[in-house]
Design a protein around this motif. Structure first.
Motif, PDB file in Angstrom:
ATOM      1  N   TYR A 100       0.940  -1.079  -0.059  1.00 33.80           N
ATOM      2  CA  TYR A 100       0.023  -0.128  -0.081  1.00 33.80           C
ATOM      3  C   TYR A 100       0.660   1.277   0.153  1.00 33.80           C
ATOM      4  CZ  TYR A 100      -3.435  -3.358   1.982  1.00 33.80           C
ATOM      5  OH  TYR A 100      -3.995  -4.596   2.268  1.00 33.80           O
ATOM      6  N   PHE A 101       2.142   1.241   0.550  1.00 34.37           N
ATOM      7  CA  PHE A 101       2.791   2.304   0.705  1.00 34.37           C
ATOM      8  C   PHE A 101       4.176   2.291  -0.190  1.00 34.37           C
ATOM      9  CE2 PHE A 101       0.384   1.643   4.297  1.00 34.37           C
ATOM     10  CZ  PHE A 101      -0.599   2.707   4.410  1.00 34.37           C
ATOM     11  N   ALA A 102       4.257   1.634  -1.432  1.00 28.55           N
ATOM     12  CA  ALA A 102       5.373   1.690  -2.141  1.00 28.55           C
ATOM     13  C   ALA A 102       6.632   1.349  -1.859  1.00 28.55           C
ATOM     14  CB  ALA A 102       5.299   3.155  -2.982  1.00 28.55           C
ATOM     15  N   GLU A 103       6.552   0.473  -0.661  1.00 28.73           N
ATOM     16  CA  GLU A 103       8.001   0.020  -0.159  1.00 28.73           C
ATOM     17  C   GLU A 103       8.330  -0.855  -1.200  1.00 28.73           C
ATOM     18  OE1 GLU A 103      10.134   0.992   2.683  1.00 28.73           O
ATOM     19  OE2 GLU A 103       8.708   0.102   3.861  1.00 28.73           O
ATOM     20  N   THR A 104       9.802  -0.735  -1.466  1.00 33.87           N
ATOM     21  CA  THR A 104      10.474  -1.500  -2.407  1.00 33.87           C
ATOM     22  C   THR A 104      11.650  -2.262  -1.848  1.00 33.87           C
ATOM     23  OG1 THR A 104      12.085   0.270  -2.955  1.00 33.87           O
ATOM     24  CG2 THR A 104      10.010  -0.007  -4.220  1.00 33.87           C
ATOM     25  N   ASP A 105      12.251  -3.027  -2.422  1.00 31.59           N
ATOM     26  CA  ASP A 105      13.552  -3.711  -1.949  1.00 31.59           C
ATOM     27  C   ASP A 105      14.703  -2.854  -1.731  1.00 31.59           C
ATOM     28  OD1 ASP A 105      12.608  -6.207  -1.812  1.00 31.59           O
ATOM     29  OD2 ASP A 105      13.172  -6.832  -3.695  1.00 31.59           O
ATOM     30  N   GLU A 106      14.552  -1.556  -2.273  1.00 31.33           N
ATOM     31  CA  GLU A 106      15.589  -0.885  -2.298  1.00 31.33           C
ATOM     32  C   GLU A 106      15.529   0.275  -0.858  1.00 31.33           C
ATOM     33  OE1 GLU A 106      15.814   1.998  -5.568  1.00 31.33           O
ATOM     34  OE2 GLU A 106      17.563   3.102  -4.704  1.00 31.33           O
ATOM     35  N   THR A 107      14.284   0.395  -0.779  1.00 31.41           N
ATOM     36  CA  THR A 107      14.089   1.292   0.515  1.00 31.41           C
ATOM     37  C   THR A 107      13.965   0.236   1.811  1.00 31.41           C
ATOM     38  OG1 THR A 107      11.463   0.952   0.266  1.00 31.41           O
ATOM     39  CG2 THR A 107      12.449   2.971  -0.702  1.00 31.41           C
ATOM     40  N   VAL A 108      13.826  -0.866   1.422  1.00 31.56           N
ATOM     41  CA  VAL A 108      13.825  -1.806   2.572  1.00 31.56           C
ATOM     42  C   VAL A 108      15.395  -1.755   3.221  1.00 31.56           C
ATOM     43  CG1 VAL A 108      13.524  -4.213   3.458  1.00 31.56           C
ATOM     44  CG2 VAL A 108      11.721  -3.123   2.210  1.00 31.56           C
ATOM     45  N   ASN A 109      16.214  -1.743   2.067  1.00 33.42           N
ATOM     46  CA  ASN A 109      17.745  -1.944   2.255  1.00 33.42           C
ATOM     47  C   ASN A 109      18.031  -0.580   2.881  1.00 33.42           C
ATOM     48  OD1 ASN A 109      20.670  -1.163   0.598  1.00 33.42           O
ATOM     49  ND2 ASN A 109      20.692  -3.105   2.186  1.00 33.42           N
ATOM     50  N   LYS A 110      17.563   0.702   2.492  1.00 34.42           N
ATOM     51  CA  LYS A 110      18.035   1.752   3.012  1.00 34.42           C
ATOM     52  C   LYS A 110      17.535   1.839   4.518  1.00 34.42           C
ATOM     53  CE  LYS A 110      17.837   4.815  -1.190  1.00 34.42           C
ATOM     54  NZ  LYS A 110      17.214   5.936  -1.697  1.00 34.42           N
ATOM     55  N   LYS A 111      16.436   1.459   4.879  1.00 34.54           N
ATOM     56  CA  LYS A 111      15.819   1.649   6.393  1.00 34.54           C
ATOM     57  C   LYS A 111      16.764   0.539   7.319  1.00 34.54           C
ATOM     58  CE  LYS A 111      11.509   3.068   4.654  1.00 34.54           C
ATOM     59  NZ  LYS A 111       9.826   3.058   4.716  1.00 34.54           N
ATOM     60  N   THR A 112      16.878  -0.623   6.607  1.00 34.77           N
ATOM     61  CA  THR A 112      17.720  -1.494   7.361  1.00 34.77           C
ATOM     62  C   THR A 112      19.066  -1.060   7.741  1.00 34.77           C
ATOM     63  OG1 THR A 112      16.554  -3.488   6.483  1.00 34.77           O
ATOM     64  CG2 THR A 112      18.375  -3.973   7.525  1.00 34.77           C
ATOM     65  N   ARG A 113      19.732  -0.330   6.793  1.00 37.71           N
ATOM     66  CA  ARG A 113      21.045   0.090   6.972  1.00 37.71           C
ATOM     67  C   ARG A 113      20.781   1.323   8.004  1.00 37.71           C
ATOM     68  NH1 ARG A 113      25.269  -1.209   6.015  1.00 37.71           N
ATOM     69  NH2 ARG A 113      25.348  -0.315   8.117  1.00 37.71           N
ATOM     70  N   ALA A 114      19.866   2.118   7.899  1.00 39.98           N
ATOM     71  CA  ALA A 114      19.786   3.291   8.635  1.00 39.98           C
ATOM     72  C   ALA A 114      19.636   2.727  10.176  1.00 39.98           C
ATOM     73  CB  ALA A 114      18.618   4.325   8.223  1.00 39.98           C
ATOM     74  N   ALA A 115      18.629   1.867  10.185  1.00 40.43           N
ATOM     75  CA  ALA A 115      18.258   1.391  11.662  1.00 40.43           C
ATOM     76  C   ALA A 115      19.410   0.891  12.168  1.00 40.43           C
ATOM     77  CB  ALA A 115      17.454   0.025  11.542  1.00 40.43           C
ATOM     78  N   LEU A 116      20.325  -0.044  11.534  1.00 34.70           N
ATOM     79  CA  LEU A 116      21.629  -0.568  12.281  1.00 34.70           C
ATOM     80  C   LEU A 116      22.482   0.598  12.433  1.00 34.70           C
ATOM     81  CD1 LEU A 116      21.662  -3.660   9.749  1.00 34.70           C
ATOM     82  CD2 LEU A 116      21.640  -3.735  12.087  1.00 34.70           C
ATOM     83  N   ASP A 117      22.672   1.324  11.593  1.00 29.52           N
ATOM     84  CA  ASP A 117      23.680   2.717  11.959  1.00 29.52           C
ATOM     85  C   ASP A 117      23.085   3.234  13.217  1.00 29.52           C
ATOM     86  OD1 ASP A 117      25.292   1.997   9.748  1.00 29.52           O
ATOM     87  OD2 ASP A 117      24.274   3.664   8.337  1.00 29.52           O
ATOM     88  N   GLY A 118      21.996   3.363  13.335  1.00 28.50           N
ATOM     89  CA  GLY A 118      21.226   4.209  14.633  1.00 28.50           C
ATOM     90  C   GLY A 118      21.284   3.576  15.839  1.00 28.50           C
ATOM     91  N   GLY A 119      21.469   1.984  15.864  1.00 29.33           N
ATOM     92  CA  GLY A 119      21.460   1.192  16.978  1.00 29.33           C
ATOM     93  C   GLY A 119      20.033   0.770  17.045  1.00 29.33           C
ATOM     94  N   LEU A 120      18.996   0.703  16.075  1.00 31.75           N
ATOM     95  CA  LEU A 120      17.765  -0.073  16.200  1.00 31.75           C
ATOM     96  C   LEU A 120      18.080  -1.720  15.636  1.00 31.75           C
ATOM     97  CD1 LEU A 120      15.342   2.632  14.965  1.00 31.75           C
ATOM     98  CD2 LEU A 120      15.780   1.903  17.437  1.00 31.75           C
ATOM     99  N   THR A 121      17.377  -2.406  16.335  1.00 31.60           N
ATOM    100  CA  THR A 121      17.166  -3.864  15.575  1.00 31.60           C
ATOM    101  C   THR A 121      16.045  -3.670  14.522  1.00 31.60           C
ATOM    102  OG1 THR A 121      17.878  -4.767  17.979  1.00 31.60           O
ATOM    103  CG2 THR A 121      16.889  -6.299  16.136  1.00 31.60           C
ATOM    104  N   PRO A 122      16.620  -3.730  13.385  1.00 23.59           N
ATOM    105  CA  PRO A 122      15.403  -4.195  12.428  1.00 23.59           C
ATOM    106  C   PRO A 122      14.833  -5.614  12.300  1.00 23.59           C
ATOM    107  CG  PRO A 122      17.767  -4.150  11.297  1.00 23.59           C
ATOM    108  CD  PRO A 122      17.955  -4.183  12.832  1.00 23.59           C
ATOM    109  N   ILE A 123      13.666  -5.544  12.159  1.00 25.39           N
ATOM    110  CA  ILE A 123      12.894  -6.805  11.817  1.00 25.39           C
ATOM    111  C   ILE A 123      12.293  -6.627  10.467  1.00 25.39           C
ATOM    112  CG2 ILE A 123      10.908  -8.021  12.489  1.00 25.39           C
ATOM    113  CD1 ILE A 123      10.888  -6.979  15.379  1.00 25.39           C
ATOM    114  N   VAL A 124      13.097  -7.495   9.581  1.00 24.84           N
ATOM    115  CA  VAL A 124      12.845  -7.224   7.952  1.00 24.84           C
ATOM    116  C   VAL A 124      12.149  -8.347   7.674  1.00 24.84           C
ATOM    117  CG1 VAL A 124      13.981  -7.439   5.785  1.00 24.84           C
ATOM    118  CG2 VAL A 124      15.293  -6.240   7.800  1.00 24.84           C
TER     119      VAL A 124
END
Ligand code: PEP
Length: 250
Positions: A100-124
């Motif tokens: 519904y919100f146009a999430e793509t494999d590319e944005t998933v990767n960017k968000k995972t990268r950002a979460a890890l960089d910032g100290g959050l645990t991503p649930i992908v």
């Protein structure tokens, strides 16, 4: 050796007050110490939830995040903002966001990268649609999603990442996968991680199953060697049911 993680995904349910009354109920029980229990709430409930769960073992997660730290991104919320609110986890690439919100494999990767960089645990989240399953493309789809989500992650970052295998046809439908089918895909995901990194990394990565998990069926999934917990929508909306899910994962 891998700590199971039960994450409730409340989706667009619960005000801050409703979230607090849920947590009050959970806090009256002693949850098993060998399970990670996480509540992924709407943004507006997160600060109150984080405060109310301080000093407990209940983790708090968001359901989405933007990859930039700040900027002209109207309506978005960043990793530092979540951290400042006391959040520790974030769901990334849920199938509803992909659909519904146009999430793509590319944005998933960017968000995972950002979460890890910032100290959050991503649930992908990864998983095939019904059409893809019927076309015998489950493994191909899931492998593509895992590879894309994890592109560029170091071994240490991969180990910190939780993967949720959620077949789209099983989410919110009451039609859970069989434990055997879920195990087959979760084992395949672990093999994909081993091929991308090595067996040691694959052995440490936690892989959840999600899709119509409830207290009545969670034990069948937890009995499988490659399933390390569950991402749960509907059955995590009531405190007593969430407690039962966490207890069953112990
Ligand atoms: C989910 O929201 O990720 C999910 C698995 O939902 P449900 O448990 O309701 O199928």
């Amino acid at each position: 050796m891998r700590t199971p993680v039960i994450a409730g995904n409340w989706k667009m349910h619960k005000t801050a007050a409703e979230a607090l009354s849920f947590v009050d109920e959970v806090k009256r029980t002693t949850l098993p110490a060998d399970v990670e229990a996480v509540l992924c709430a709407p943004y507006l409930a997160l600060p109150a939830l984080a405060e109310a769960t301080q000093g407990t073992d209940i983790g708090i997660g968001a359901q989405n995040v933007h990859w930039e730290e700040q900027g002209a991104y109207t309506g978005e919320v960043s990793v530092p903002m979540l951290k400042a609110a006391g959040v520790q986890y974030v769901i990334i690439g849920h199938s509803e966001r992909r659909a519904y919100f146009a999430e793509t494999d590319e944005t998933v990767n960017k968000k995972t990268r950002a979460a890890l960089d910032g100290g959050l645990t991503p649930i992908v989240c990864v998983g095939e649609t019904l059409a893809e399953r019927e076309a015998d493309k489950t493994k191909e789809v899931v492998q593509t999603q895992v590879k894309a989500a994890c592109a560029g992650l170091s071994s240490a970052e991969m180990k910190r990442t939780i993967i949720a295998y959620e077949p789209v046809w099983a989410i919110g439908t009451g039609k859970a996968s069989t434990a055997a089918d879920a195990e087959e895909v979760c084992a395949f995901i672990r093999k994909t991680v081993a091929d991308l990194y090595d067996q040691q990394v694959a052995n440490e990565v936690r892989i959840q199953y999600g899709g119509s998990v409830k207290p009545e069926n969670i034990r069948s999934f937890m009995a499988e060697p490659n399933i390390d917990g569950a991402l749960v929508g509907g059955a995590a909306l009531k405190a007593d049911s969430f407690i039962q899910l966490v207890q069953a994962a112990s």
